[in-house]
Design a protein around this motif. Structure first.
Motif, mmCIF file in Angstrom:
data_model
loop_
_atom_site.group_PDB
_atom_site.id
_atom_site.type_symbol
_atom_site.label_atom_id
_atom_site.label_comp_id
_atom_site.label_asym_id
_atom_site.label_seq_id
_atom_site.Cartn_x
_atom_site.Cartn_y
_atom_site.Cartn_z
ATOM 1 N N ASP A 1 -45.525 -15.286 42.850
ATOM 2 C CA ASP A 1 -45.461 -15.271 41.380
ATOM 3 C C ASP A 1 -44.998 -16.599 40.813
ATOM 4 O O ASP A 1 -45.185 -16.862 39.635
ATOM 5 C CB ASP A 1 -44.509 -14.168 40.901
ATOM 6 C CG ASP A 1 -45.071 -12.784 41.141
ATOM 7 O OD1 ASP A 1 -46.300 -12.686 41.372
ATOM 8 O OD2 ASP A 1 -44.292 -11.819 41.116
ATOM 9 N N TRP A 2 -44.392 -17.439 41.621
ATOM 10 C CA TRP A 2 -43.878 -18.711 41.129
ATOM 11 C C TRP A 2 -44.939 -19.778 41.025
ATOM 12 O O TRP A 2 -44.802 -20.719 40.272
ATOM 13 C CB TRP A 2 -42.796 -19.223 42.049
ATOM 14 C CG TRP A 2 -41.553 -18.405 42.063
ATOM 15 C CD1 TRP A 2 -41.347 -17.205 41.461
ATOM 16 C CD2 TRP A 2 -40.341 -18.724 42.717
ATOM 17 N NE1 TRP A 2 -40.095 -16.761 41.710
ATOM 18 C CE2 TRP A 2 -39.445 -17.672 42.469
ATOM 19 C CE3 TRP A 2 -39.928 -19.782 43.476
ATOM 20 C CZ2 TRP A 2 -38.153 -17.665 42.965
ATOM 21 C CZ3 TRP A 2 -38.643 -19.775 43.972
ATOM 22 C CH2 TRP A 2 -37.763 -18.732 43.718
ATOM 23 N N SER A 3 -45.983 -19.672 41.812
ATOM 24 C CA SER A 3 -46.994 -20.722 41.837
ATOM 25 C C SER A 3 -47.941 -20.578 40.657
ATOM 26 O O SER A 3 -48.149 -19.476 40.153
ATOM 27 C CB SER A 3 -47.779 -20.681 43.148
ATOM 28 O OG SER A 3 -48.513 -19.488 43.218
ATOM 29 N N ARG B 1 -40.142 -19.158 35.132
ATOM 30 C CA ARG B 1 -40.966 -18.043 35.612
ATOM 31 C C ARG B 1 -40.102 -16.986 36.289
ATOM 32 O O ARG B 1 -40.358 -15.794 36.157
ATOM 33 C CB ARG B 1 -42.036 -18.551 36.566
ATOM 34 C CG ARG B 1 -43.128 -19.264 35.838
ATOM 35 C CD ARG B 1 -44.186 -19.730 36.786
ATOM 36 N NE ARG B 1 -45.147 -20.526 36.053
ATOM 37 C CZ ARG B 1 -46.438 -20.441 36.199
ATOM 38 N NH1 ARG B 1 -46.931 -19.595 37.070
ATOM 39 N NH2 ARG B 1 -47.232 -21.184 35.491
ATOM 40 N N PHE B 2 -39.081 -17.427 37.016
ATOM 41 C CA PHE B 2 -38.180 -16.476 37.657
ATOM 42 C C PHE B 2 -37.442 -15.661 36.595
ATOM 43 O O PHE B 2 -37.349 -14.443 36.695
ATOM 44 C CB PHE B 2 -37.192 -17.201 38.550
ATOM 45 C CG PHE B 2 -36.122 -16.316 39.119
ATOM 46 C CD1 PHE B 2 -36.417 -15.436 40.135
ATOM 47 C CD2 PHE B 2 -34.831 -16.359 38.619
ATOM 48 C CE1 PHE B 2 -35.443 -14.614 40.656
ATOM 49 C CE2 PHE B 2 -33.857 -15.540 39.137
ATOM 50 C CZ PHE B 2 -34.154 -14.666 40.157
ATOM 51 N N THR C 1 -39.962 -25.134 35.436
ATOM 52 C CA THR C 1 -41.038 -24.141 35.366
ATOM 53 C C THR C 1 -40.771 -22.983 36.322
ATOM 54 O O THR C 1 -40.958 -21.813 35.964
ATOM 55 C CB THR C 1 -42.389 -24.813 35.700
ATOM 56 O OG1 THR C 1 -42.604 -25.877 34.781
ATOM 57 C CG2 THR C 1 -43.532 -23.838 35.621
ATOM 58 N N VAL C 2 -40.317 -23.296 37.524
ATOM 59 C CA VAL C 2 -40.015 -22.249 38.508
ATOM 60 C C VAL C 2 -38.879 -21.370 38.006
ATOM 61 O O VAL C 2 -38.954 -20.140 38.076
ATOM 62 C CB VAL C 2 -39.678 -22.875 39.879
ATOM 63 C CG1 VAL C 2 -39.066 -21.858 40.820
ATOM 64 C CG2 VAL C 2 -40.925 -23.477 40.491
ATOM 65 N N ILE D 1 -42.721 -14.694 46.160
ATOM 66 C CA ILE D 1 -42.848 -16.141 46.006
ATOM 67 C C ILE D 1 -44.163 -16.494 45.330
ATOM 68 O O ILE D 1 -44.249 -17.471 44.603
ATOM 69 C CB ILE D 1 -42.728 -16.841 47.383
ATOM 70 C CG1 ILE D 1 -41.331 -16.602 47.939
ATOM 71 C CG2 ILE D 1 -43.025 -18.323 47.285
ATOM 72 C CD1 ILE D 1 -41.159 -17.072 49.357
ATOM 73 N N LEU E 1 -50.789 -23.620 46.338
ATOM 74 C CA LEU E 1 -49.594 -24.407 46.034
ATOM 75 C C LEU E 1 -49.307 -25.417 47.140
ATOM 76 O O LEU E 1 -49.054 -26.598 46.861
ATOM 77 C CB LEU E 1 -48.397 -23.474 45.834
ATOM 78 C CG LEU E 1 -47.072 -24.145 45.486
ATOM 79 C CD1 LEU E 1 -47.154 -24.809 44.124
ATOM 80 C CD2 LEU E 1 -45.959 -23.137 45.516
ATOM 81 N N HIS F 1 -50.878 -18.267 41.549
ATOM 82 C CA HIS F 1 -50.434 -17.072 42.266
ATOM 83 C C HIS F 1 -50.934 -17.066 43.698
ATOM 84 O O HIS F 1 -51.244 -16.017 44.239
ATOM 85 C CB HIS F 1 -50.864 -15.792 41.539
ATOM 86 C CG HIS F 1 -50.283 -15.674 40.181
ATOM 87 N ND1 HIS F 1 -48.965 -15.419 39.956
ATOM 88 C CD2 HIS F 1 -50.851 -15.801 38.955
ATOM 89 C CE1 HIS F 1 -48.738 -15.370 38.667
ATOM 90 N NE2 HIS F 1 -49.860 -15.604 38.033
ATOM 91 N N ILE G 1 -41.040 -29.346 37.365
ATOM 92 C CA ILE G 1 -41.436 -28.269 38.276
ATOM 93 C C ILE G 1 -40.290 -27.282 38.470
ATOM 94 O O ILE G 1 -40.494 -26.058 38.430
ATOM 95 C CB ILE G 1 -41.897 -28.865 39.622
ATOM 96 C CG1 ILE G 1 -43.228 -29.597 39.437
ATOM 97 C CG2 ILE G 1 -42.035 -27.780 40.680
ATOM 98 C CD1 ILE G 1 -43.647 -30.420 40.629
ATOM 99 N N ALA G 2 -39.076 -27.795 38.664
ATOM 100 C CA ALA G 2 -37.917 -26.916 38.835
ATOM 101 C C ALA G 2 -37.689 -26.065 37.579
ATOM 102 O O ALA G 2 -37.409 -24.868 37.679
ATOM 103 C CB ALA G 2 -36.673 -27.738 39.151
#
Length: 159
Positions: A71-73, A138-139, A134-135, A69, A81, A76, A131-132
């Protein structure tokens, strides 16, 4: 004729001054609510960050998490976050309270919040979508580089 022009100008100036006299307390209430809740949010975020750091929240989450998790912020750090979410939540609450206070300063027939709150909700929705996105990006970047490479190059075959 000059008397009519003078009367029209004085009435116009009077209306502008009355509107300004109503608007200034509303603006002061909005700014005051925003400043106070921003300060409260900064204090809560600092207190929460200190508490989570003392409790070693990042290490415990890294040990017990199924997926990484952190890695998503952006920084880091789940602690950073969470503290940012608390801060910006307080700022958003300050905006709503300030708008309500500003609306209360106007006469009963004028309800500014019915015009402003839909704009704010759309803005908050846009930020949540950002934000969604971006998450998710990144995923996909960290967990599926092969899929991303295939999608970008057009090598996916139709079913």
């Amino acid at each position: 004729m000059w008397q009519q022009v003078e009367l029209a100008l004085s009435q116009s100036a009077h209306r502008v001054l009355v509107k300004l006299a109503i608007f200034l307390p509303a603006l002061v209430a909005l700014v005051l609510a925003l400043v106070v809740l921003t300060a409260i949010g900064a204090g809560l975020a600092a207190l929460l960050r200190r508490f989570l750091t003392a409790a070693k929240f990042d290490e415990r989450l890294a040990r017990n998490a199924i997926a990484p998790i952190s890695d998503w912020s952006p920084a880091h750090s789940p602690t950073a976050l969470i503290s940012r979410v608390v801060f910006w939540g307080c700022v958003l609450i300050g905006c709503f309270i300030g708008i309500s206070a500003a609306d209360a300063a106007y006469p009963g027939e004028s309800q500014i919040s019915t015009y402003i709150i839909p704009y704010i909700t759309h803005s908050v929705g846009a930020v949540l979508l950002l934000i969604a996105g971006t998450v998710i990006a990144r995923f996909l970047e960290s967990d599926a580089p092969e899929l991303r490479r295939n999608v970008l190059s057009g090598d996916i075959e139709p079913a």
